[in-house]
Write a protein that holds these residues in place. Structure first.
Motif, PDB file in Angstrom:
ATOM      1  N   ASP A  95     -46.016  -9.452 -92.920  1.00 52.24           N
ATOM      2  CA  ASP A  95     -47.424  -9.933 -93.570  1.00 52.24           C
ATOM      3  C   ASP A  95     -48.142 -10.861 -92.597  1.00 52.24           C
ATOM      4  OD1 ASP A  95     -45.199 -11.821 -93.694  1.00 52.24           O
ATOM      5  OD2 ASP A  95     -45.851 -12.703 -95.599  1.00 52.24           O
ATOM      6  N   GLN A  96     -47.397 -11.684 -91.816  1.00 52.47           N
ATOM      7  CA  GLN A  96     -48.247 -12.672 -90.931  1.00 52.47           C
ATOM      8  C   GLN A  96     -49.032 -11.514 -89.787  1.00 52.47           C
ATOM      9  OE1 GLN A  96     -44.982 -14.691 -88.972  1.00 52.47           O
ATOM     10  NE2 GLN A  96     -46.528 -16.446 -87.966  1.00 52.47           N
ATOM     11  N   PHE A  97     -48.109 -10.641 -89.217  1.00 53.34           N
ATOM     12  CA  PHE A  97     -48.716  -9.797 -88.322  1.00 53.34           C
ATOM     13  C   PHE A  97     -49.873  -9.065 -88.743  1.00 53.34           C
ATOM     14  CE2 PHE A  97     -48.594  -5.780 -85.869  1.00 53.34           C
ATOM     15  CZ  PHE A  97     -48.593  -6.327 -84.772  1.00 53.34           C
ATOM     16  N   ILE A 102     -55.961  -7.928 -89.594  1.00 51.33           N
ATOM     17  CA  ILE A 102     -57.065  -7.965 -90.712  1.00 51.33           C
ATOM     18  C   ILE A 102     -58.224  -8.975 -90.174  1.00 51.33           C
ATOM     19  CG2 ILE A 102     -57.702  -8.235 -92.771  1.00 51.33           C
ATOM     20  CD1 ILE A 102     -55.060  -6.647 -93.558  1.00 51.33           C
ATOM     21  N   GLU A 103     -57.646 -10.149 -89.658  1.00 50.59           N
ATOM     22  CA  GLU A 103     -58.803 -11.018 -89.336  1.00 50.59           C
ATOM     23  C   GLU A 103     -59.341 -10.741 -87.988  1.00 50.59           C
ATOM     24  OE1 GLU A 103     -60.790 -14.751 -89.391  1.00 50.59           O
ATOM     25  OE2 GLU A 103     -59.213 -13.723 -90.921  1.00 50.59           O
ATOM     26  N   GLY A 104     -58.675 -10.195 -87.142  1.00 55.48           N
ATOM     27  CA  GLY A 104     -59.439  -9.371 -86.197  1.00 55.48           C
ATOM     28  C   GLY A 104     -60.286  -8.423 -86.372  1.00 55.48           C
ATOM     29  N   ALA A 134     -40.745  -8.425 -88.169  1.00 54.85           N
ATOM     30  CA  ALA A 134     -40.588  -8.001 -87.089  1.00 54.85           C
ATOM     31  C   ALA A 134     -39.932  -8.920 -86.098  1.00 54.85           C
ATOM     32  CB  ALA A 134     -42.094  -7.678 -86.598  1.00 54.85           C
ATOM     33  N   PRO A 135     -38.640  -8.740 -86.069  1.00 58.76           N
ATOM     34  CA  PRO A 135     -37.926  -9.977 -85.139  1.00 58.76           C
ATOM     35  C   PRO A 135     -38.495  -9.789 -83.747  1.00 58.76           C
ATOM     36  CG  PRO A 135     -36.242  -8.557 -86.252  1.00 58.76           C
ATOM     37  CD  PRO A 135     -37.640  -7.661 -86.714  1.00 58.76           C
ATOM     38  N   LYS A 136     -37.943 -10.639 -82.875  1.00 62.84           N
ATOM     39  CA  LYS A 136     -38.330 -10.692 -81.444  1.00 62.84           C
ATOM     40  C   LYS A 136     -37.819  -9.421 -80.940  1.00 62.84           C
ATOM     41  CE  LYS A 136     -37.545 -13.447 -77.253  1.00 62.84           C
ATOM     42  NZ  LYS A 136     -36.823 -14.616 -76.822  1.00 62.84           N
ATOM     43  N   GLY A 137     -38.768  -8.764 -80.042  1.00 61.02           N
ATOM     44  CA  GLY A 137     -38.267  -7.437 -79.435  1.00 61.02           C
ATOM     45  C   GLY A 137     -38.740  -6.243 -80.225  1.00 61.02           C
TER      46      GLY A 137
END
Length: 195
Positions: A95-97, A102-104, A134-137
């Motif tokens: 959701d953060q991603f 969307i802000e962009g 979406a974990p690191k990697g």
């Protein structure tokens, strides 16, 4: 004997030059190959860099195109397949991603332009939200496939249906290449500048 040494030296130099020409680019520990294939079309790495936010490295990103070009307008108008490759450098909630994407979009499009592609934005958002995190990697591929649409692949798994509206892929590119890019340094690097 000296002639053989010169020949051997020349061959080693050529081999080293060839390996440099085909070497991958390393961005914050993420390897970006010089080429990629999308829909049976060979693409070239146009540029790669890191998205930072408040001093934190968020993700590494590479842009693959049918041929190298150094202006956003030329990239938008370039026919053929395209690929955005993102690899997360920290744990992110999807959701953060997606909210950042969307802000962009909002920063680089007037409201009426966004309204015209809202169904595509919703489809992309819903496909991303099938993941919880979406974990690191995590590798995110956003491909433009001529005659097919925008294809989202996360961690090697295709997410949602292809989104056929070509305007949507162009809109996504403006997040990073528009007048108000997500990260100015990343924009320069995606356009092929090393500085």
């Amino acid at each position: 004997m000296p002639r053989r040494s010169l020949l051997a030296g020349a061959m080693l130099t050529l081999a080293a030059t060839a390996s440099i020409a085909t070497a991958a680019v390393d961005v914050a520990g993420v390897s970006f190959e010089d080429s990629s294939n999308v829909a049976a079309q060979s693409l070239t790495l146009n540029g790669a860099g890191v998205r930072t936010r408040i001093m934190f490295k968020v993700y590494a990103m590479g842009l693959y195109l049918p041929q190298r070009t150094d202006t956003p307008t030329a990239i938008q108008n370039l026919p053929g397949s395209k690929r955005i490759r993102i690899v997360t450098l920290r744990d992110l909630g999807t959701d953060q991603f997606i909210d950042a994407l969307i802000e962009g979009l909002k920063k680089n499009h007037p409201p009426e332009a966004l309204a015209s592609i809202q169904p595509s934005i919703d489809a992309f958002r819903n496909a991303m939200l099938t993941l919880k995190e979406a974990p690191k990697g995590t590798e995110v591929l956003i491909d433009w496939i001529p005659g097919g649409g925008t294809r989202l692949t996360v961690g090697g798994t295709r997410r949602g249906d292809d989104i056929p509206d070509e305007r949507f892929y162009a809109a996504l590119l403006r997040i990073w290449l528009g007048e108000q890019p997500a990260d100015n340094d990343l924009k320069k690097r995606l356009l092929g500048s090393a500085t």
